[in-house]
Design an enzyme around this catalytic site. Structure first.
Site, PDB file in Angstrom:
ATOM      1  N   GLY A  37       4.979   6.555  -2.195  1.00  0.00           N
ATOM      2  CA  GLY A  37       5.659   5.634  -3.095  1.00  0.00           C
ATOM      3  C   GLY A  37       4.908   4.334  -3.319  1.00  0.00           C
ATOM      4  O   GLY A  37       5.044   3.704  -4.368  1.00  0.00           O
TER       5      GLY A  37
ATOM      6  N   LYS B 133      -7.391   1.998  -0.310  1.00  0.00           N
ATOM      7  CA  LYS B 133      -5.936   2.111  -0.346  1.00  0.00           C
ATOM      8  C   LYS B 133      -5.467   1.341  -1.570  1.00  0.00           C
ATOM      9  O   LYS B 133      -5.797   0.165  -1.730  1.00  0.00           O
ATOM     10  CB  LYS B 133      -5.325   1.535   0.935  1.00  0.00           C
ATOM     11  CG  LYS B 133      -3.812   1.739   1.020  1.00  0.00           C
ATOM     12  CD  LYS B 133      -3.281   1.322   2.382  1.00  0.00           C
ATOM     13  CE  LYS B 133      -1.789   1.594   2.497  1.00  0.00           C
ATOM     14  NZ  LYS B 133      -1.249   1.236   3.823  1.00  0.00           N
TER      15      LYS B 133
ATOM     16  N   ASP C  33       7.046   2.065  12.740  1.00  0.00           N
ATOM     17  CA  ASP C  33       6.952   3.452  12.287  1.00  0.00           C
ATOM     18  C   ASP C  33       5.865   4.178  13.084  1.00  0.00           C
ATOM     19  O   ASP C  33       4.984   4.831  12.525  1.00  0.00           O
ATOM     20  CB  ASP C  33       6.662   3.525  10.789  1.00  0.00           C
ATOM     21  CG  ASP C  33       6.969   4.911  10.204  1.00  0.00           C
ATOM     22  OD1 ASP C  33       7.723   5.670  10.851  1.00  0.00           O
ATOM     23  OD2 ASP C  33       6.461   5.227   9.109  1.00  0.00           O
TER      24      ASP C  33
END
Length: 388
Positions: free
Chosen positions: A35, A54, A148
């Site tokens: 996303g 990135k 995460d």
């Protein structure tokens, strides 16, 4: 409103040439997409070296590249070998922002899946566990929580660069600064409730209960990750992200039911891992984890099972292990000049400002000069859905 296909059109295309103030990069291949944008391999034209970029869509509601830059600035400051370095950055107007980083190899989820029995040998499990623990302590010393921690967010370096025994930490889009730098080094006070952040399979109890996370919670997620690649799977592995309440119950039962604990630590050094679990559960929100004690437990498990520092790792079985053997620090937060923050509106605007400043500097120099003169896991990360 732009469709998903149209939105993807703004991202780099194969063979597209990207220019920065420092160099030019040719896009080779897509490595992963989510996303936030995407990651690509690129070729630096000045020397034909391969790197990764990135990218983040210019229209992305949540800007993650600035967080990446801040984290990697901290890594550079303490000379950590477990983080990629931002080598270059720029934007393509109205399309995307990007950073250029070291290209690395497979993530730890994929490396485990490559194994015939779906798990690492104990020696590899403990060596990777130690490296990941050190990288977490380094991240905490910059003043950030990861939120995460999972196998897909750690990867081995590339064999071509002779770094495939070194583990790198990845993806800082869900990071949160836990100190108030502008007001000193004090911890942020916990909120009364906090939105879930992370991946259900590895999320700590605090996240599952929608409480603010702290340093101990990254360690808890680390333990779930380490148990998974040591045993071959977690007791709740068949449950999906939407089964959060059932996963929570499993994690609570690990603490209270002997049969669930035995299942959890199947094929693991139970004595040492139980000590780590009990220690982490004893910590409060404000506690600074004793990273060295946790590292000691990992090392003790290796010694008890006659594992040597030089024993090969699973993805390079023909050579002695030469990756870093290092103990973590004490987690003390370092001084770090971060960029942007909540008030930062746009990476590209900041980049344009840097360019303007550079032009002004050039003009000033001209006036005064003499005339001669940076696995995905099978389960997605909730909130921030990232696929590598």
């Amino acid at each position: 409103m732009m469709s998903s296909d149209e939105a993807d059109d703004v991202l780099p295309r194969e063979d597209e040439m990207l220019k920065t103030k420092k160099d030019k990069y040719k896009v080779i291949a897509l490595l992963g997409k989510g996303g936030y944008g995407a990651v690509y391999s690129v070729l630096r034209m000045s020397d034909s070296e391969k790197f990764a970029i990135k990218c983040e869509k210019a229209t992305a509601a949540k800007k993650v590249l600035l967080m990446d830059c801040n984290v990697m600035k901290g890594a550079t400051q303490i000379k950590s070998r477990h983080f990629c370095t931002v080598l270059d950055r720029a934007n393509v107007k109205d399309r995307f922002n990007f950073v250029v980083m070291k290209l690395i190899g497979k993530n730890l989820w994929d490396l485990r899946q490559d194994r015939p029995d779906g798990r690492f040998t104990l020696g590899t499990a403990l060596k990777t566990a130690a490296q990941c623990l050190v990288s977490i302590e380094h991240l905490h010393s910059f003043g950030y929580l990861h939120r995460d921690i999972k196998p897909g967010n750690f990867a081995a370096g590339r064999k071509e660069s002779n770094e495939h025994h070194t583990i790198f930490m990845l993806d800082f889009g869900l990071c949160r600064e836990f100190v108030k730098r502008a007001e000193g080094k004090d911890m942020r006070a916990p909120r009364s409730t906090a939105p879930f952040r992370g991946t259900t399979r590895y999320a700590p109890l605090s996240a599952m209960l929608q409480q603010d996370q702290s340093r101990k919670d990254d360690i808890e997620s680390w333990l779930y990750m380490v148990v998974e690649w040591t045993s071959g799977g977690l007791p709740w592995r068949k449950l999906k992200a939407h089964d959060r309440e059932k996963v929570l119950q499993y994690k609570q039962d690990v603490r209270t039911k002997a049969d669930i604990l035995d299942d959890f630590f199947y094929n693991c050094p139970k004595k040492e891992f139980t000590r780590i679990l009990k220690y982490v559960d004893s910590l409060g929100y404000y506690a600074v984890p004793d990273y060295k004690f946790i590292y000691y437990c990992v090392q003790h498990a290796a010694t008890a099972n006659k594992i040597k520092d030089t024993d090969p790792i699973d993805w390079d079985p023909d050579r002695p292990y030469y990756g870093p053997v290092e103990a973590p620090g004490d987690g003390k937060v370092i001084d770090l000049e971060v960029e942007g923050g909540a008030s930062t509106k746009d990476f590209s605007k900041r980049h344009a400002k840097e360019k303007d400043t550079s032009e002004e500097t050039k003009k000033a120099k001209k006036k005064t000069a003499p005339s001669t003169g940076a696995s995905p896991n099978k389960e997605k990360t909730e909130i921030k859905d990232v696929k590598k």
